[in-house]
Design an enzyme around this catalytic site. Structure first.
Site, PDB file in Angstrom:
ATOM      1  N   SER A  71      45.862  71.181  38.924  1.00 15.69           N
ATOM      2  CA  SER A  71      47.496  71.167  39.179  1.00 15.69           C
ATOM      3  C   SER A  71      48.381  71.425  37.842  1.00 15.69           C
ATOM      4  CB  SER A  71      47.630  69.523  39.459  1.00 15.69           C
ATOM      5  OG  SER A  71      47.266  68.787  38.265  1.00 15.69           O
ATOM      6  N   HIS A  95      46.671  71.284  46.025  1.00 17.32           N
ATOM      7  CA  HIS A  95      47.542  72.472  45.830  1.00 17.32           C
ATOM      8  C   HIS A  95      47.050  73.831  46.220  1.00 17.32           C
ATOM      9  CE1 HIS A  95      50.128  70.314  42.592  1.00 17.32           C
ATOM     10  NE2 HIS A  95      48.903  69.802  42.477  1.00 17.32           N
ATOM     11  N   LYS A 127      53.125  68.839  49.456  1.00 16.04           N
ATOM     12  CA  LYS A 127      53.014  70.029  48.499  1.00 16.04           C
ATOM     13  C   LYS A 127      53.494  70.982  49.696  1.00 16.04           C
ATOM     14  CE  LYS A 127      50.392  67.690  45.126  1.00 16.04           C
ATOM     15  NZ  LYS A 127      51.558  66.738  44.560  1.00 16.04           N
TER      16      LYS A 127
HETATM   17  C1  PLP Z   1      45.625  67.439  42.357  1.00 17.39           C
HETATM   18  C2  PLP Z   1      46.335  66.292  42.863  1.00 17.39           C
HETATM   19  N1  PLP Z   1      46.004  65.313  43.903  1.00 17.39           N
HETATM   20  C3  PLP Z   1      46.743  64.353  44.045  1.00 17.39           C
HETATM   21  C4  PLP Z   1      48.126  64.150  43.872  1.00 17.39           C
HETATM   22  C5  PLP Z   1      48.806  63.044  44.395  1.00 17.39           C
HETATM   23  O1  PLP Z   1      49.328  63.182  45.695  1.00 17.39           O
HETATM   24  P1  PLP Z   1      50.556  62.362  45.849  1.00 17.39           P
HETATM   25  O2  PLP Z   1      51.781  63.031  45.281  1.00 17.39           O
HETATM   26  O3  PLP Z   1      50.648  62.754  47.566  1.00 17.39           O
HETATM   27  O4  PLP Z   1      50.270  61.148  45.606  1.00 17.39           O
HETATM   28  C6  PLP Z   1      48.668  65.354  43.223  1.00 17.39           C
HETATM   29  C7  PLP Z   1      49.941  65.301  42.682  1.00 17.39           C
HETATM   30  O5  PLP Z   1      51.266  64.651  43.296  1.00 17.39           O
HETATM   31  C8  PLP Z   1      47.939  66.205  42.725  1.00 17.39           C
HETATM   32  O6  PLP Z   1      48.458  67.191  41.873  1.00 17.39           O
END
Ligand code: PLP
Length: 388
Positions: free
Chosen positions: A176, A204, A236
């Site tokens: 990320s 992502h 996203k």
């Molecule tokens: C790789 C990754 N996993 C999980 C999440 C968490 O997802 P959420 O925003 O839906 O809680 C994020 C960012 O938000 C992320 O970048």
């Protein structure tokens, strides 16, 4: 004695690590209004430009009229409604897995999947640059927890040799804060050689990678036997909210029975599931969005190389520009803002010490002229922040 919050906050400021929340005063899009200023933004994860799509908005509105607003209860009580169920079936089909389970956030999906699978006596092995939610999940699980070198299958294999109990290998699909793609074929091979399971969080990659937007597993042509636990988020590229875990019938039933972050929370508003069903269709039907992203990425990387900017090695919409020092990262971001551009400075503890960066993200809603404007502004801001 009491908690000395003032000193903690002062220390954070002194280290250039204080965080602030830009106040958004309009919808998501390439241009946003933040704190009263109209800015060209390169920092959202709305990679396909679906967050403000009129048809997704309409699906949400019609969903609310039909299903009401609140989820009203947990899925196991009376909160599991037809749109949730339809979306789970659509996501299972989209991922080519027997079943999928819907969550309100990616953070919770990750906590749920890791803690329902691994516990005391087991081993969780994670990439050291994994998202915080995965690292937190590993710690919370109570399993032996260790982090292998970034995207390094040999480092993983060495740790697997010493694993106890059942072993779960956990990785981001697209990292990320770095934008690079996990070397899934090598990680799968290492995991399978030791009978470990692989969990991939493709927050992502979904919607962006693969010919039909199926993410990094489609990109590499990997099936359920390679990646038994697949996590995707919906906030996203899907432009809505929530997340899912996809896998076997037994995996999903195990989560429903044992995953505390699934059981003890209210279901997401059903209208959000209606909106996601529409965005899933758009994401599948409108391949031009991925194509546009690829063209903009190529233009940006070529331009940045010509300017000698230290872009990190990434083929995804996450295009970080490595700065190093947190203070300088803040200065470059501030200089960009003076020129009407919004790009976030990402600093420790989100990234390792000494690796502060500008996390530039491109979306299919940007156009070539906007990318050129970004390059011009970066060239100037980069120079000026060095002279400060
Ligand atoms: C790789 C990754 N996993 C999980 C999440 C968490 O997802 P959420 O925003 O839906 O809680 C994020 C960012 O938000 C992320 O970048």
């Amino acid at each position: 004695m009491s908690f000395d919050l003032a000193s903690r906050l002062a220390a954070r400021r002194a280290e250039d690590l204080y965080r602030q929340r830009p106040l958004l005063q309009g919808p998501q899009g390439p241009e946003v209004v933040v704190d009263g200023q109209r800015l060209l933004a390169f920092c959202s994860n709305d990679y396909l430009g679906l967050a403000s799509h009129p048809e997704v908005i309409r699906a949400l509105r019609e969903g609310a009229e039909r299903w009401g607003v609140g989820g009203a209860a947990s899925h196991l009580v009376v909160g599991h409604s037809q749109p949730h169920h339809q979306l789970e079936e659509a996501l299972a089909e989209f991922t080519g897995r027997p079943r999928a389970l819907l969550f309100s956030t990616g953070y919770m999906a990750n906590l749920a999947a890791v803690t329902a699978l691994a516990g005391r006596g087991d081993t969780v092995l994670e990439d050291r640059l994994n998202h915080a939610s995965l690292l937190d999940a590993g710690l919370l699980s109570g399993a032996r927890f260790s982090r292998y070198l970034h995207n390094d299958a040999a480092s993983l294999a060495a740790r697997l040799e010493k694993a106890e109990g059942n072993a779960l290998v956990v990785t981001d699909g697209v990292f990320s804060m770095d934008g690079d793609i996990a070397d899934l074929p090598a990680l799968c091979a290492a995991a399978r050689a030791r009978d470990a399971w692989l969990l991939v969080d493709d927050a992502h990659g979904f919607g962006v990678l693969g010919a039909s937007g199926g993410g990094c597993v489609e990109h590499f042509g990997l099936g359920i036997e390679d990646v038994p636990v697949l996590v995707g988020t919906l906030g996203k590229a899907f432009g809505t909210a929530g997340a899912f875990v996809a896998g076997s019938e037994e995996l999903i039933e195990t989560l429903i029975q044992f995953a505390r972050p699934y059981i003890y929370t209210t279901s997401q508003p059903p209208a959000v599931a209606c909106a996601t069903l529409r965005s899933l269709q758009l994401l599948q039907e409108e391949g031009w969005r991925r194509e546009r992203l690829r063209q903009l990425l190529a233009r940006f990387r070529e331009g940045a190389a010509a300017l000698g900017l230290p872009l990190m090695d990434s083929q995804t919409p996450i295009q970080p520009l490595l700065v190093g020092d947190s203070g300088r990262a803040l200065r470059v971001s501030a200089r960009l803002r003076e020129r009407g551009l919004l790009v976030g400075a990402i600093r420790p503890p989100t990234v390792p010490a000494g690796t502060a960066r500008l996390r530039i993200t491109l979306t299919a809603a940007h156009d070539a002229a906007q990318v050129d404007r970004l390059l011009d502004a970066l060239a100037q801001a980069w120079r000026e922040a060095g002279d400060d």
